[in-house]
Design a protein around this motif. Structure first.
Motif, PDB file in Angstrom:
ATOM      1  N   GLY A  40       0.828  -1.098   0.004  1.00 22.50           N
ATOM      2  CA  GLY A  40       0.042   0.140   0.108  1.00 22.50           C
ATOM      3  C   GLY A  40       0.878   1.345   0.093  1.00 22.50           C
ATOM      4  N   THR A  41       2.173   1.113   0.044  1.00 25.54           N
ATOM      5  CA  THR A  41       3.122   2.200   0.071  1.00 25.54           C
ATOM      6  C   THR A  41       2.879   3.031  -1.166  1.00 25.54           C
ATOM      7  OG1 THR A  41       4.675   1.288   1.641  1.00 25.54           O
ATOM      8  CG2 THR A  41       5.460   3.148   0.378  1.00 25.54           C
ATOM      9  N   PRO A  42       2.987   2.639  -2.517  1.00 27.12           N
ATOM     10  CA  PRO A  42       2.727   3.430  -3.501  1.00 27.12           C
ATOM     11  C   PRO A  42       1.479   4.194  -3.425  1.00 27.12           C
ATOM     12  CG  PRO A  42       3.571   1.101  -3.935  1.00 27.12           C
ATOM     13  CD  PRO A  42       3.122   1.201  -2.841  1.00 27.12           C
ATOM     14  N   ILE A  43       0.256   3.712  -2.906  1.00 26.11           N
ATOM     15  CA  ILE A  43      -0.995   4.539  -2.982  1.00 26.11           C
ATOM     16  C   ILE A  43      -0.603   5.557  -1.939  1.00 26.11           C
ATOM     17  CG2 ILE A  43      -3.422   4.230  -2.438  1.00 26.11           C
ATOM     18  CD1 ILE A  43      -2.344   2.571  -4.725  1.00 26.11           C
ATOM     19  N   ALA A  48      -0.008  11.499  -0.953  1.00 24.32           N
ATOM     20  CA  ALA A  48       1.014  12.645  -0.351  1.00 24.32           C
ATOM     21  C   ALA A  48       1.598  13.380  -1.305  1.00 24.32           C
ATOM     22  CB  ALA A  48       1.782  11.789   0.630  1.00 24.32           C
ATOM     23  N   GLN A  49       2.236  12.875  -2.386  1.00 24.07           N
ATOM     24  CA  GLN A  49       2.899  13.766  -3.083  1.00 24.07           C
ATOM     25  C   GLN A  49       2.246  14.236  -4.558  1.00 24.07           C
ATOM     26  OE1 GLN A  49       6.461  11.609  -4.121  1.00 24.07           O
ATOM     27  NE2 GLN A  49       7.045  11.272  -2.006  1.00 24.07           N
ATOM     28  N   GLU A  50       1.150  13.503  -4.862  1.00 20.91           N
ATOM     29  CA  GLU A  50       0.408  13.664  -6.117  1.00 20.91           C
ATOM     30  C   GLU A  50      -0.757  14.339  -6.002  1.00 20.91           C
ATOM     31  OE1 GLU A  50       1.723  12.960  -9.267  1.00 20.91           O
ATOM     32  OE2 GLU A  50       3.279  12.133  -8.459  1.00 20.91           O
ATOM     33  N   GLY A  51      -1.224  14.571  -4.821  1.00 27.47           N
ATOM     34  CA  GLY A  51      -2.415  15.389  -4.423  1.00 27.47           C
ATOM     35  C   GLY A  51      -3.586  14.750  -5.016  1.00 27.47           C
ATOM     36  N   ARG A  52      -3.610  13.555  -5.175  1.00 25.79           N
ATOM     37  CA  ARG A  52      -4.658  12.644  -5.800  1.00 25.79           C
ATOM     38  C   ARG A  52      -5.371  11.834  -4.805  1.00 25.79           C
ATOM     39  NH1 ARG A  52      -3.210   9.468  -9.788  1.00 25.79           N
ATOM     40  NH2 ARG A  52      -0.935   9.832  -9.645  1.00 25.79           N
ATOM     41  N   GLN A  53      -6.643  11.404  -4.777  1.00 28.01           N
ATOM     42  CA  GLN A  53      -7.173  10.453  -4.002  1.00 28.01           C
ATOM     43  C   GLN A  53      -7.052   9.163  -4.412  1.00 28.01           C
ATOM     44  OE1 GLN A  53     -11.305  11.529  -3.294  1.00 28.01           O
ATOM     45  NE2 GLN A  53     -10.683  13.733  -2.280  1.00 28.01           N
ATOM     46  N   ALA A  54      -6.485   8.278  -3.663  1.00 28.75           N
ATOM     47  CA  ALA A  54      -6.500   6.806  -4.121  1.00 28.75           C
ATOM     48  C   ALA A  54      -6.473   5.914  -2.890  1.00 28.75           C
ATOM     49  CB  ALA A  54      -5.095   6.602  -4.942  1.00 28.75           C
ATOM     50  N   ALA A  55      -6.991   4.712  -3.063  1.00 25.76           N
ATOM     51  CA  ALA A  55      -7.035   3.828  -1.790  1.00 25.76           C
ATOM     52  C   ALA A  55      -7.293   2.310  -2.229  1.00 25.76           C
ATOM     53  CB  ALA A  55      -8.212   4.473  -0.844  1.00 25.76           C
ATOM     54  N   LEU A  56      -6.923   1.339  -1.564  1.00 28.74           N
ATOM     55  CA  LEU A  56      -7.102   0.097  -1.670  1.00 28.74           C
ATOM     56  C   LEU A  56      -8.451  -0.169  -1.048  1.00 28.74           C
ATOM     57  CD1 LEU A  56      -3.517  -1.377  -0.862  1.00 28.74           C
ATOM     58  CD2 LEU A  56      -4.587  -1.143  -3.400  1.00 28.74           C
ATOM     59  N   ASN A  57      -9.298  -0.938  -1.733  1.00 29.37           N
ATOM     60  CA  ASN A  57     -10.644  -1.312  -1.600  1.00 29.37           C
ATOM     61  C   ASN A  57     -11.006  -2.811  -1.460  1.00 29.37           C
ATOM     62  OD1 ASN A  57     -13.369  -0.562  -0.960  1.00 29.37           O
ATOM     63  ND2 ASN A  57     -13.799  -1.104  -3.071  1.00 29.37           N
ATOM     64  N   PHE A  58     -11.705  -2.859  -0.131  1.00 32.38           N
ATOM     65  CA  PHE A  58     -12.178  -4.551  -0.275  1.00 32.38           C
ATOM     66  C   PHE A  58     -13.754  -4.269  -0.445  1.00 32.38           C
ATOM     67  CE2 PHE A  58      -8.763  -4.570   2.928  1.00 32.38           C
ATOM     68  CZ  PHE A  58      -7.984  -5.828   2.635  1.00 32.38           C
ATOM     69  N   LEU A 121      13.750  -6.419  -9.085  1.00 29.02           N
ATOM     70  CA  LEU A 121      13.499  -5.261  -9.722  1.00 29.02           C
ATOM     71  C   LEU A 121      12.160  -4.825 -10.135  1.00 29.02           C
ATOM     72  CD1 LEU A 121      15.176  -3.333 -11.668  1.00 29.02           C
ATOM     73  CD2 LEU A 121      14.823  -4.958 -13.740  1.00 29.02           C
ATOM     74  N   ALA A 122      11.394  -5.737 -10.109  1.00 29.19           N
ATOM     75  CA  ALA A 122       9.902  -5.441 -10.300  1.00 29.19           C
ATOM     76  C   ALA A 122       9.358  -4.679  -9.058  1.00 29.19           C
ATOM     77  CB  ALA A 122       8.986  -6.628 -10.607  1.00 29.19           C
ATOM     78  N   TRP A 123       9.924  -5.261  -7.736  1.00 30.68           N
ATOM     79  CA  TRP A 123       9.496  -4.623  -6.630  1.00 30.68           C
ATOM     80  C   TRP A 123       9.963  -3.079  -6.619  1.00 30.68           C
ATOM     81  CZ3 TRP A 123       5.937  -5.526  -2.863  1.00 30.68           C
ATOM     82  CH2 TRP A 123       6.312  -4.881  -1.756  1.00 30.68           C
ATOM     83  N   LEU A 124      11.046  -3.069  -7.228  1.00 29.33           N
ATOM     84  CA  LEU A 124      11.725  -1.514  -7.169  1.00 29.33           C
ATOM     85  C   LEU A 124      10.992  -0.408  -7.841  1.00 29.33           C
ATOM     86  CD1 LEU A 124      15.399  -2.399  -7.147  1.00 29.33           C
ATOM     87  CD2 LEU A 124      14.188  -1.508  -5.212  1.00 29.33           C
ATOM     88  N   ILE A 125      10.682  -1.035  -9.144  1.00 29.43           N
ATOM     89  CA  ILE A 125       9.846  -0.191 -10.066  1.00 29.43           C
ATOM     90  C   ILE A 125       8.415  -0.059  -9.934  1.00 29.43           C
ATOM     91  CG2 ILE A 125      11.566  -0.744 -11.903  1.00 29.43           C
ATOM     92  CD1 ILE A 125       9.186  -2.003 -13.372  1.00 29.43           C
ATOM     93  N   LEU A 126       7.857  -0.939  -8.943  1.00 30.67           N
ATOM     94  CA  LEU A 126       6.362  -0.873  -8.633  1.00 30.67           C
ATOM     95  C   LEU A 126       5.715   0.424  -8.431  1.00 30.67           C
ATOM     96  CD1 LEU A 126       3.768  -2.675  -8.417  1.00 30.67           C
ATOM     97  CD2 LEU A 126       4.536  -3.037  -5.881  1.00 30.67           C
ATOM     98  N   PRO A 127       6.519   1.205  -7.342  1.00 29.80           N
ATOM     99  CA  PRO A 127       5.853   2.435  -6.965  1.00 29.80           C
ATOM    100  C   PRO A 127       5.634   3.503  -8.177  1.00 29.80           C
ATOM    101  CG  PRO A 127       7.400   1.724  -5.279  1.00 29.80           C
ATOM    102  CD  PRO A 127       7.776   0.852  -6.466  1.00 29.80           C
ATOM    103  N   ASN A 128       6.725   3.435  -9.107  1.00 25.83           N
ATOM    104  CA  ASN A 128       6.698   4.246 -10.307  1.00 25.83           C
ATOM    105  C   ASN A 128       5.584   3.800 -11.237  1.00 25.83           C
ATOM    106  OD1 ASN A 128       7.923   6.098 -12.222  1.00 25.83           O
ATOM    107  ND2 ASN A 128       8.152   4.438 -13.458  1.00 25.83           N
TER     108      ASN A 128
END
Length: 261
Positions: A40-43, A48-58, A121-128
């Motif tokens: 959930g860190t990329p969300i 925090a940085q992009e100023g957009r609303q995003a959330a993981l939803n059940f 490597l996939a884990w590193l580029i996941l946030p981007n």
């Protein structure tokens, strides 16, 4: 060994592998919360940085439990991989010759670290990747992402990168069995570069240039290393074949001299 003994050994090794997966799954249960927080860190970065609303939803009442089982089993398979890989290896090894054992062990020793490197490597580029993909959301809309779909996306991304890192090993394997020669691959290096970049573009999430670059550059390096190994193996094979031909010719000359006497 008789067929019945083979089946008994397969059952015992399968039981040991399954037991290891179960123990790993229990350990994965305790790692569920930190892993989910990491996913959930990329969300959180988007908020925090992009100023957009995003959330993981059940989206259902049972979704949290389903995700708990999925992540725990995945971690269990990953944690127990040394055990079930050894059980598989121990079952196959008695049917292999000494040279085949060495070749198979060398492939495993190279393939496993490369696969793990692709996953890392996939884990590193996941946030981007998440930031880029969610960046297409129109202004005024929010990203309520289904957590099960999100986990499946992360899993596919890691598998794509891990399998991509195994392709040079597969190429070298084809060379070892004599199906492909290094010079043939080297002559088609332009096509190889194009195919690698095409695969990177397809495997990179969202097709963003940075993710494609992160995947294409290591793949190209691995491919050219594999080509170099193929060339060395071809040279060694040619020398061995030349030595055999020389021995055959020498034997034929000796036989003809004896016949002449």
């Amino acid at each position: 060994m008789a067929l019945k003994e083979h089946l008994r050994e397969a059952r015992n090794r399968l039981f040991k592998a399954a037991l290891a997966v179960i123990v790993g799954t229990v350990a994965g249960f305790f790692l569920y919360d930190p892993v989910l927080q990491a996913l959930g860190t990329p969300i959180e970065t988007i908020n925090a940085q992009e100023g957009r609303q995003a959330a993981l939803n059940f989206d259902t009442a049972a979704s949290p439990f389903d995700l708990l089982i999925q992540i725990s089993v995945f971690l269990g398979v990953l944690i127990s991989s040394p055990v079930w890989l050894y059980q598989l290896w121990a079952f196959i090894t008695p049917g292999l010759k000494v040279k085949e054992r060495r070749t198979a062990l060398a492939f495993i020793a190279v393939a496993v670290p490369l696969f793990l490197a692709g996953i890392a490597l996939a884990w590193l580029i996941l946030p981007n990747a998440v930031v880029v993909l969610t960046g297409f959301t129109p202004e005024g809309f929010a990203n309520l992402i289904n957590v099960s779909v999100y986990f499946a996306f992360v899993l596919r991304l890691m598998l794509a990168f891990g399998i991509a890192f195994l392709l040079p090993v597969f190429l070298f394997g084809l060379n070892l069995v004599g199906l492909v020669k290094g010079r043939q691959i080297l002559k088609a290096w332009r096509i190889t570069v194009f195919l690698v970049c095409l695969f990177a573009a397809m495997a990179a999430p969202g097709g963003d240039a940075l993710s494609m670059f992160y995947l294409a550059v290591p793949l190209l390096l691995l491919f050219f290393v594999a080509i170099g190994l193929c060339l060395l193996n071809d040279r060694r094979r040619d020398r061995r074949n030349a030595a055999r031909e020389a021995e055959v010719e020498q034997g034929a000359d000796t036989a003809s001299r004896i016949d002449g006497l």
